[in-house]
Design a protein around this motif. Structure first.
Motif, PDB file in Angstrom:
ATOM      1  N   GLU A 216      33.198  35.010  -4.448  1.00  0.00           N
ATOM      2  CA  GLU A 216      32.794  34.727  -3.072  1.00  0.00           C
ATOM      3  C   GLU A 216      33.974  34.237  -2.231  1.00  0.00           C
ATOM      4  O   GLU A 216      34.110  34.606  -1.071  1.00  0.00           O
ATOM      5  N   LEU A 217      34.828  33.423  -2.843  1.00  0.00           N
ATOM      6  CA  LEU A 217      35.947  32.832  -2.104  1.00  0.00           C
ATOM      7  C   LEU A 217      36.965  33.883  -1.682  1.00  0.00           C
ATOM      8  O   LEU A 217      37.409  33.907  -0.520  1.00  0.00           O
ATOM      9  N   PHE A 218      37.348  34.753  -2.611  1.00  0.00           N
ATOM     10  CA  PHE A 218      38.390  35.737  -2.329  1.00  0.00           C
ATOM     11  C   PHE A 218      37.854  37.107  -1.933  1.00  0.00           C
ATOM     12  O   PHE A 218      38.636  38.028  -1.646  1.00  0.00           O
ATOM     13  N   LYS A 219      36.528  37.259  -1.936  1.00  0.00           N
ATOM     14  CA  LYS A 219      35.888  38.504  -1.488  1.00  0.00           C
ATOM     15  C   LYS A 219      36.459  39.735  -2.190  1.00  0.00           C
ATOM     16  O   LYS A 219      36.859  40.716  -1.551  1.00  0.00           O
ATOM     17  N   PHE A 220      36.515  39.677  -3.513  1.00  0.00           N
ATOM     18  CA  PHE A 220      36.965  40.843  -4.279  1.00  0.00           C
ATOM     19  C   PHE A 220      36.076  42.043  -3.941  1.00  0.00           C
ATOM     20  O   PHE A 220      34.842  41.933  -3.946  1.00  0.00           O
ATOM     21  N   GLU A 221      36.714  43.167  -3.663  1.00  0.00           N
ATOM     22  CA  GLU A 221      35.956  44.355  -3.256  1.00  0.00           C
ATOM     23  C   GLU A 221      34.943  44.767  -4.314  1.00  0.00           C
ATOM     24  O   GLU A 221      33.784  45.077  -3.991  1.00  0.00           O
ATOM     25  N   SER A 222      35.369  44.770  -5.578  1.00  0.00           N
ATOM     26  CA  SER A 222      34.457  45.165  -6.656  1.00  0.00           C
ATOM     27  C   SER A 222      33.311  44.176  -6.793  1.00  0.00           C
ATOM     28  O   SER A 222      32.160  44.571  -7.020  1.00  0.00           O
ATOM     29  N   TYR A 223      33.608  42.883  -6.652  1.00  0.00           N
ATOM     30  CA  TYR A 223      32.558  41.863  -6.730  1.00  0.00           C
ATOM     31  C   TYR A 223      31.548  42.053  -5.603  1.00  0.00           C
ATOM     32  O   TYR A 223      30.322  41.975  -5.826  1.00  0.00           O
ATOM     33  N   MET A 224      32.026  42.305  -4.390  1.00  0.00           N
ATOM     34  CA  MET A 224      31.129  42.483  -3.245  1.00  0.00           C
ATOM     35  C   MET A 224      30.274  43.743  -3.408  1.00  0.00           C
ATOM     36  O   MET A 224      29.108  43.761  -2.995  1.00  0.00           O
ATOM     37  N   GLU A 225      30.846  44.786  -3.997  1.00  0.00           N
ATOM     38  CA  GLU A 225      30.079  46.016  -4.258  1.00  0.00           C
ATOM     39  C   GLU A 225      28.943  45.732  -5.248  1.00  0.00           C
ATOM     40  O   GLU A 225      27.808  46.170  -5.047  1.00  0.00           O
ATOM     41  N   ILE A 226      29.274  45.019  -6.324  1.00  0.00           N
ATOM     42  CA  ILE A 226      28.255  44.677  -7.328  1.00  0.00           C
ATOM     43  C   ILE A 226      27.183  43.803  -6.710  1.00  0.00           C
ATOM     44  O   ILE A 226      25.984  43.999  -6.948  1.00  0.00           O
ATOM     45  N   LYS A 227      27.601  42.837  -5.899  1.00  0.00           N
ATOM     46  CA  LYS A 227      26.644  41.938  -5.238  1.00  0.00           C
ATOM     47  C   LYS A 227      25.692  42.722  -4.340  1.00  0.00           C
ATOM     48  O   LYS A 227      24.473  42.477  -4.328  1.00  0.00           O
TER      49      LYS A 227
END
Length: 289
Positions: free
Chosen positions: A263-274
Motif C-alpha cells: 500500500e505504501l509504495f503502490k507496487f503495480e503488481s500488488y495493486m493489480e492483485i488487490k
C-alpha cells in the motif's frame, strides 16, 4: 465425419515435441533422487526428499496454475504483438510478486515449519529447504517464458531448449556427487539462472521483450520479497518462544509487511492483485444479495 491428415500432422508435430519435453523434464526432476540414493545415505535422501516436497507445495502449484491459465489467455492475443507483450508483462509481474513472496517467505520460516509439522528429527531438512526455495522461485518464470514459445507455435524450440538445459545440468550432478548435496542444490540454482537466460532469450525475441526488460519489471518484487523475508527470518531469532507460536507470529508479521509496504509504495503488481481480489469479492457479495 471427416479426418484431416493435414490437421493431424500439424497437431502431432506440435504436441509430440511437448510430450518428449515433458518426459525429459520428468526424468530430470527425479534423477536427483536416484543420484542421492545411490551415492549418499538413505537418511540424506529422506532429508532432501522431504525438503523438496515442502518446496514444491507453493512453487509447483503456482507453476501448474500459471501454465494452464496463461496459455489460453495469451493465445487469444497472439496476432497482436503489442497487446500480447502488454498482457505477458502483466502476468509475469503478478506471478512473480506472488512467487517471490511465498518462496522467500518459506525460506525465512523454514525452521519453524519443519520442526512444527514433522518434528525435530528432520532438522537437517531446514537448510535444504532454504536453498531449494530459491531454486523453486524460478519455476513459474521458466514456465511463462516457455509458454510464450507454445503460444507462438514453437514447440521445436521448446524441445531444443529442454535438451540443452538438461545437458548443462550434468556438471551439477557430478559436482554434487563429489562435494555433497548442498553444493548440488547451489548448482541447481546456477542452472536455473542459465535456463532463465536461455528461455527468456528466445521468448523475448518473439515478442520484443528481452531478458533485461523482464528483470527490470520483476526486480522491485524480488527486492520487496527479500526485504520482508529478511525481517521475518531475523524476527525468528529474536522471539524467545516455541516453534509453533514463532511460526504464527512470523506469518502474521510477513502478511502485515506485504500489505503495508504494498500500500505504501503502490507496487503495480500488488495493486493489480488487490483490484482482482476486490472485484471478485464485490461480485460474490452482489450474487449473495
Amino acid at each position: 465425419l471427416i479426418f484431416s491428415k493435414k490437421s493431424f500432422f500439424e497437431m502431432f508435430s506440435f504436441g509430440s515435441k511437448l510430450l518428449i519435453s515433458g518426459l525429459i523434464n520428468t526424468i530430470y526432476n527425479n534423477i536427483y533422487y536416484l543420484i542421492i540414493g545411490k551415492f549418499f545415505s538413505a537418511q540424506e535422501l529422506g532429508f532432501y526428499a522431504k525438503s523438496n516436497h515442502f518446496k514444491d507445495i507453493p512453487s509447483q502449484n503456482i507453476n501448474n496454475i500459471i501454465s494452464r491459465v496463461s496459455y489460453p489467455v495469451l493465445a487469444q492475443m497472439q496476432e497482436d504483438k503489442v497487446k500480447l507483450k502488454s498482457g505477458y508483462k502483466k502476468i509475469i509481474k503478478i506471478t512473480m510478486f506472488i512467487t517471490f513472496i511465498l518462496m522467500v517467505g518459506l525460506a525465512a520460516v523454514a525452521e519453524p515449519v519443519i520442526i512444527t509439522l514433522i518434528g525435530e528429527k528432520w532438522r537437517q531438512s531446514v537448510v535444504y529447504l532454504q536453498l531449494l526455495c530459491f531454486v523453486g522461485a524460478m519455476y513459474p518464470l521458466h514456465a511463462l517464458n516457455l509458454n510464450m514459445l507454445n503460444v507462438k507455435g514453437r514447440s521445436d524450440l521448446f524441445l531444443n531448449l529442454e535438451i540443452m538445459k538438461k545437458i548443462l545440468a550434468v556438471p551439477t550432478i557430478i559436482i554434487g556427487i563429489i562435494w555433497g548435496i548442498r553444493i548440488m542444490i547451489f548448482g541447481m540454482w546456477i542452472n536455473s539462472l542459465i535456463a532463465y537466460f536461455l528461455n527468456s532469450y528466445y521468448s523475448g525475441r518473439l515478442i520484443n521483450y528481452p531478458m533485461e526488460e523482464q528483470i527490470n519489471d520483476i526486480l522491485p518484487e524480488l527486492l520487496l520479497a527479500l526485504f520482508i523475508g529478511g525481517l521475518v527470518f531475523f524476527s525468528g531469532w529474536l522471539l524467545p518462544v516455541n516453534y509453533l507460536p514463532k511460526l504464527i507470529i512470523q506469518l502474521v508479521l510477513g502478511t502485515i509487511l506485504v500489505l503495508s509496504l504494498g500500500e505504501l509504495f503502490k507496487f503495480e503488481s500488488y495493486m493489480e492483485i488487490k483490484e482482482i481480489v476486490t472485484t471478485r469479492l464485490l461480485r460474490k457479495k452482489n450474487e449473495v444479495r
